[in-house]
Design an enzyme around this catalytic site. Sequence first.
Site, short mmCIF file in Angstrom:
data_model
loop_
_atom_site.label_atom_id
_atom_site.label_comp_id
_atom_site.label_asym_id
_atom_site.label_seq_id
_atom_site.Cartn_x
_atom_site.Cartn_y
_atom_site.Cartn_z
N GLU A 252 -5.06 5.19 -6.44
CA GLU A 252 -5.16 5.00 -4.99
C GLU A 252 -4.03 5.75 -4.29
OE1 GLU A 252 -7.71 3.87 -3.48
OE2 GLU A 252 -8.75 2.95 -5.18
N GLU B 61 -11.97 10.21 -1.44
CA GLU B 61 -12.54 10.32 -2.79
C GLU B 61 -12.15 11.65 -3.44
OE1 GLU B 61 -13.59 7.66 -4.05
OE2 GLU B 61 -13.83 6.50 -2.20
#
Lengths: 499, 499
Positions: B291, B262
């Site tokens: 991502e 994250e």
Amino acid sequence: MDAYLGLAGHFEELAALDHIHGVLDWDRRVVMPAGAAEERARAQAAVARWRRARLADPRVAAWLAAVEPASLEPDQAANLREMKRLHRRAAAVSEEQTGALADAAARSESAWEACRPAGDWAAFRPYLEEVVARVQEQAAALAEAEESTPYGALLAGFQPGLTAERAEALLREVDSFLPDLVARARTAGGGEEAPAAGGPFPQAAQERLARKAAELLGYDFQHGRLDTAAHPFTGGAPGDVRITTRYEERDFAPGLLAAVHEAGHALYEQHLPAAWRRQPAGRARGMAVHEGQSLFMEKQVGLHPGFLGLVAGWLDEAFPGAEERPAWAGPALYRRLTRVEPGLIRVDADEGTYPLHIRLRHELEQALIGRELAVSDLPEAWEAGMQERLGVRPQGDHRNGVMQDPHWAAGLFGYFPCYTLGALIAAQLMEALRTDLPGLDEQLAEGEPGPLRNWLEQRVWLRGSLPEFEGLLREATGKPLGVEAFRTHLEGRYLREAL
Amino acid sequence: MDAYLGLAGHFEELAALDHIHGVLDWDRRVVMPAGAAEERARAQAAVARWRRARLADPRVAAWLAAVEPASLEPDQAANLREMKRLHRRAAAVSEEQTGALADAAARSESAWEACRPAGDWAAFRPYLEEVVARVQEQAAALAEAEESTPYGALLAGFQPGLTAERAEALLREVDSFLPDLVARARTAGGGEEAPAAGGPFPQAAQERLARKAAELLGYDFQHGRLDTAAHPFTGGAPGDVRITTRYEERDFAPGLLAAVHEAGHALYEQHLPAAWRRQPAGRARGMAVHEGQSLFMEKQVGLHPGFLGLVAGWLDEAFPGAEERPAWAGPALYRRLTRVEPGLIRVDADEGTYPLHIRLRHELEQALIGRELAVSDLPEAWEAGMQERLGVRPQGDHRNGVMQDPHWAAGLFGYFPCYTLGALIAAQLMEALRTDLPGLDEQLAEGEPGPLRNWLEQRVWLRGSLPEFEGLLREATGKPLGVEAFRTHLEGRYLREAL
């Protein structure tokens, strides 16, 4: 389309904006990282502008003109009255004024949070000056629409139906007996010192205690949360009413009583009429009534000798090690929490000196809005006012002086009188309630506040904004709002020789 | 008014809606009480409708028609391109469709959170059915505007510039070598078992570790927070980018690696071009690129042997008592975290089997959107697909099967391919970066990720959405997006005999 239905649909959408405002505000005060203040201020200003635009929408004016009052049920008529009020006030200010105040207030409140720990008045002052200038602008515009003084227009924003004159008259009545009562209360009980709290009290245990108290009073954690904040408040949104408190390691009482106070606010919000949830008539009936609910729970219930007896048992469990600690053995807890002692901090003040703090703020904020006092002269006026009313001075300690409250930083001018009026309301509600519930003292001592809660729910909470301010009080207590119940309450509690 | 300036002002206001959406979403997933789901769903649906209304506003169409492309700087032209894209997609769906999907998604995600712990598929299914029906509707409308298939239109919503055909081609290339590579990797290193984690690991210590790792990578806590969530995610708003993770008492690795993952998302958001913060060109270049950043930090940095050596030292400090624990002594940590082992849970999967999970979801979501698979048949299709691709089955354990991810519950169909494309991007970025930074391995072992971060900032983060998807990759790495760097990376890491 039927005009009333048009209005109802239009105002239902407003509920989403209020929800958003509530969440953004809670987030800003409880969890937002410091560096986010700038972007958050922009977002909150946008929400304020959208809210104003929806309320001031010309379609609202057209629907209001077209609606047939005779075709409405009484509750719908009350809802219409609230819609009119909201529309009138929103239309009085411009989109730019609304956005500028919201932006300035969000920045200034963040600045207050950053500057308060060090009492850095010089750094905070420009933010407050900006907020005051923006509030002065809005107050002038609202005064025309409300046919009142600028300060009166602000006051009516927090407590619709209350005029500045009526507030002044009630506060002056309090002034007529309070200084003498405080002087007598300070020597009552032989001036005996209450034992110190005797900490340290670990925060985790204090938090469990605060949750226990809120839960016992009926606060619903499925639709709420308890967190910590620099300045305790109740926020969130319908169905999601969140309370906050703050803990001091040296004393368990401030964190617990703040939680009880905020639970009082939250119980009101959690029990507003569900059928009116997304309409103006479904809101709380103003902030004086709101403070009436919180002060009811904090002062009438939280400091009730029977309830404190219950709390003493919880304290034994929460802070084991020394059974029957002197701070809460026998009547010690009640005695300590009901001592009258002038101090610098409003939120720590006892019931006797609290209205003196409010009077000072009331006087100063009227002078600020009336342009008779400049923000730069505020600390000096504060010191003089504290000396005069309470006999204490912060002596340049702005953290515990002019910077102790976030209200002005947040642009909330005209809010402070709601606290003293709330104390009057709480006492008057308790007086009426005692007649209806003779077993009240025993119920509180046994931790059974259900009947009391049901009484308040029926008389106040479920009424929302269907009645007007003074009408609500008359309906609930059988008489107009006055100071006598408060005076009787203070005399009974503070002028005793000993418990 | 100049048409471009009109657009820029109009889109700046959109930033406030995005800010609000980000805060409401974070709040819902991290702190919201369960009972608030209904009101929150309404508020989030209103925000979605307002967002669509602003984007689809006829004034936007008029400005877009009136703007003179020749008068624009290149960056403004890129911004205009993004505005056009957003307008086209918003105008393709109706206000009702937008509100209905947002409402269904918010309810369904809350239902997922409530039903997942017990794997209660029967209770969750109606929510998912509602979401799928709403997504099917929107996808059909978007397909016309985008001149693509319904599924392709959804995919392009997450990664603008990517077609379903291009995604399929890349994923098929991965299919061509991955099953064989996984089979070989499972016996590499003699199939030696790595030592178990050896918990319990107290959550507070794990949290300090996660903060330390995020901070070292450059995550800015002045403009962010680290919290826990049922399913880790990065949320919030510009200037306020918040990461979440979840901790397991029996193992320190999942919580730490999720935080690193994250933090990779958050670093991207925290370093987008400030000058474009409130314009479409200032956003991240799609979720495959996103991502790519998170998997870069998790897999390329977080599992780098040098970096893990550093982490082993932190683990000694964080969990004292047994110095040099077998779980992280010498190469044990690296060996354990880079073992290839098919399992039920995507987020716990190693780099080799992870794309197999994605392929299954990709296949199933295409069938759902294409109306070839009913939601009621999903668990059975899931079991069969897991068996076929990974050789394991949840056997009716929906919690660890079809209910393990929140994506579909939240209406995010077309998102999953972004993960595998992200793994390709991360590997390709690392390959390019190694050429430019020969001292990289030493820097990571010494806890100095600064040069690496600067490289990514210049090549990817600061570019925002100024370039298009594949152009960004070509500019950053000198070649088109492909699978070779990923294949080389996996072979290097997983087909070694021993470390």
